[in-house]
Design an enzyme around this catalytic site. Sequence first.
Site, short mmCIF file in Angstrom:
data_model
loop_
_atom_site.label_atom_id
_atom_site.label_comp_id
_atom_site.label_asym_id
_atom_site.label_seq_id
_atom_site.Cartn_x
_atom_site.Cartn_y
_atom_site.Cartn_z
N SER A 171 3.95 -7.04 26.95
CA SER A 171 2.73 -8.50 26.58
C SER A 171 3.49 -9.72 26.04
CB SER A 171 1.71 -8.40 25.51
OG SER A 171 0.54 -9.14 25.17
N GLN A 211 3.94 -9.04 30.92
CA GLN A 211 2.72 -9.91 31.36
C GLN A 211 2.69 -11.10 30.99
OE1 GLN A 211 0.18 -10.24 28.32
NE2 GLN A 211 -0.11 -11.90 29.68
N TYR A 213 1.17 -15.40 31.00
CA TYR A 213 0.33 -16.61 31.04
C TYR A 213 0.20 -17.19 31.36
CZ TYR A 213 -2.71 -13.45 27.79
OH TYR A 213 -3.28 -11.63 27.48
N LYS A 273 -3.67 -9.78 37.30
CA LYS A 273 -3.95 -8.39 36.37
C LYS A 273 -5.39 -9.58 35.77
CE LYS A 273 -3.12 -6.24 32.74
NZ LYS A 273 -4.15 -6.34 30.98
N ARG A 327 -12.73 -6.14 27.59
CA ARG A 327 -11.91 -6.38 25.53
C ARG A 327 -13.42 -8.63 26.19
NH1 ARG A 327 -9.37 -4.15 22.60
NH2 ARG A 327 -7.87 -6.25 21.38
C1 LIG Z 1 -5.01 -4.20 21.81
C2 LIG Z 1 -5.41 -4.16 23.07
C3 LIG Z 1 -3.99 -5.50 23.18
C4 LIG Z 1 -4.31 -5.73 24.20
N1 LIG Z 1 -3.99 -6.89 25.03
C5 LIG Z 1 -3.42 -7.32 26.14
C6 LIG Z 1 -2.44 -8.66 26.60
O1 LIG Z 1 -0.97 -8.54 25.81
N2 LIG Z 1 -2.23 -9.11 28.12
C7 LIG Z 1 -2.22 -8.84 28.48
O2 LIG Z 1 -2.88 -8.94 30.16
N3 LIG Z 1 -3.91 -7.12 28.66
C8 LIG Z 1 -4.05 -6.70 27.28
N4 LIG Z 1 -5.02 -5.25 27.49
C9 LIG Z 1 -6.12 -5.49 28.06
C10 LIG Z 1 -5.12 -3.92 29.15
O3 LIG Z 1 -3.45 -4.71 29.91
C11 LIG Z 1 -5.25 -3.31 30.16
O4 LIG Z 1 -6.08 -4.06 30.43
C12 LIG Z 1 -6.24 -2.52 29.33
O5 LIG Z 1 -6.45 -1.78 28.32
C13 LIG Z 1 -7.18 -1.21 30.17
O6 LIG Z 1 -7.81 -0.59 29.38
P1 LIG Z 1 -8.41 0.63 28.57
O7 LIG Z 1 -7.90 0.63 27.89
O8 LIG Z 1 -9.20 1.31 29.04
O9 LIG Z 1 -7.07 1.48 30.26
C14 LIG Z 1 -5.20 -5.47 26.17
C15 LIG Z 1 -5.68 -4.03 25.31
C16 LIG Z 1 -6.02 -3.38 24.68
C17 LIG Z 1 -7.14 -2.86 24.02
#
Ligand SMILES: Cc1cc2nc3c(=O)[nH]c(=O)nc-3n(C[C@H](O)[C@H](O)[C@H](O)COP(=O)(O)O)c2cc1C
Length: 385
Positions: free
Chosen positions: A109, A130, A132, A255, A282
């Site tokens: 990230s 990843q 932004y 993404k 989220r």
């Molecule tokens: C705690 C946490 C932090 C995350 N941080 C990022 C991030 O910094 N950048 C990003 O593109 N996705 C982030 N995500 C999303 C994940 O890349 C991914 O899309 C997501 O976790 C997929 O769902 P799942 O947890 O059900 O597998 C985050 C997810 C979680 C749970």
Amino acid sequence: MRLKNCYKTADFRALAKQRLPSAIFHYIDGGADDEVTLHRNTEAFNAVNLIPNVLAGVDKIDLTTHVLGRELAMPLFFSPTAMQRLFHHDGETAVAAAAEKFGTMFGVSTIGTRSIEELGAITDAPKLFQIYIHNDTALTNDLMARCKEAKFDALALTVDTIVAGNRERDYLTGMTTPPSLTPSSLLSFAMHPEWTINYLLREKFDLPNVSRYTATGSKVESSVIDYINTQMKRSIDWDDAAKMIEEWGGPFAIKGIMSVDDAKRSVEAGASAIMISNHGGRQLDGARAPFDQLQAIVDAVGGQIEIIVDGGIRRGTHVLKALAMGATACSGGRMYLYALAGAGAAGVERAMGLLRTEMERDMLLMGCENISMLNRSMLARLPGG
Ligand SMILES: Cc1cc2nc3c(=O)[nH]c(=O)nc-3n(C[C@H](O)[C@H](O)[C@H](O)COP(=O)(O)O)c2cc1C
């Protein structure tokens, strides 16, 4: 709960809950608003049944696939997630080691807690950064240059986070980054002494990929939510994406694609892959689940772009269902984050090892030796699913 008794994602979740102060646990576990999307992401897989073919003469299973210019030994990889050292001091290093062990890819990230350079140097495992698009173009360009220098294989531009999601659990728990001791959180930190001692005595919390750039970016005491809301360019559009794809000049994923139209535009923009994702529930609550949206996207752009399903994956069968529907590969966050939080490097290795074993066993039971044998005739949607 102990690591040796963890067999499924739910077990690792229980271990993480036990080990983490509540603010940190709920930051990982939670979703936006009413968490409808968060739950549907996994339910979507359970709403479709697998139809196996028996007496198929299968013996050795080959899970190999190709994603973003690299061969992966299995069709499941680590989605990029923020702040891993906050969950366990092993952090990103543990995830990189597991990726290397299992011959799969790991995402890093922008808001990671180990630097691009450090992770580039410790492993040749396939690596995805990843990114932004920030308000500060120089910052975005510099991140790209650093990734090239550190030999990252691919970039993933996250497009679903131009504003932070409404994660109400974080308001209730008082989650800040780094965590702050408030009267309400103090008790939870005191009740999880192992985590708290490690947090206080080990290497200081930092966001090394961004902290060097801007006044606000370097203030890591400002929360990640503030970072997203102040640093990200909200008005990003397809021209920005196409420009970045051209500048990077290598394997590139977008993404956070959910609509068929956006999938088609990703092909036009020159992306190598899309990650069908709602950020693990989220961001936009009520958004459709990636697996629910997969069929329409495969029908529109399958064969023209790699299709990665990201979100809700908790079992090997979930991966097989996505592949049978036409996905190239799957990725996940919580499937390894709970394990990282619960037991560090050993946890991540165990969680991914179990998922690989599940996939291999499930392929045998499906009568398929390699993933190209999985197809839609092996899927049936439950009535009302
Ligand atoms: C705690 C946490 C932090 C995350 N941080 C990022 C991030 O910094 N950048 C990003 O593109 N996705 C982030 N995500 C999303 C994940 O890349 C991914 O899309 C997501 O976790 C997929 O769902 P799942 O947890 O059900 O597998 C985050 C997810 C979680 C749970």
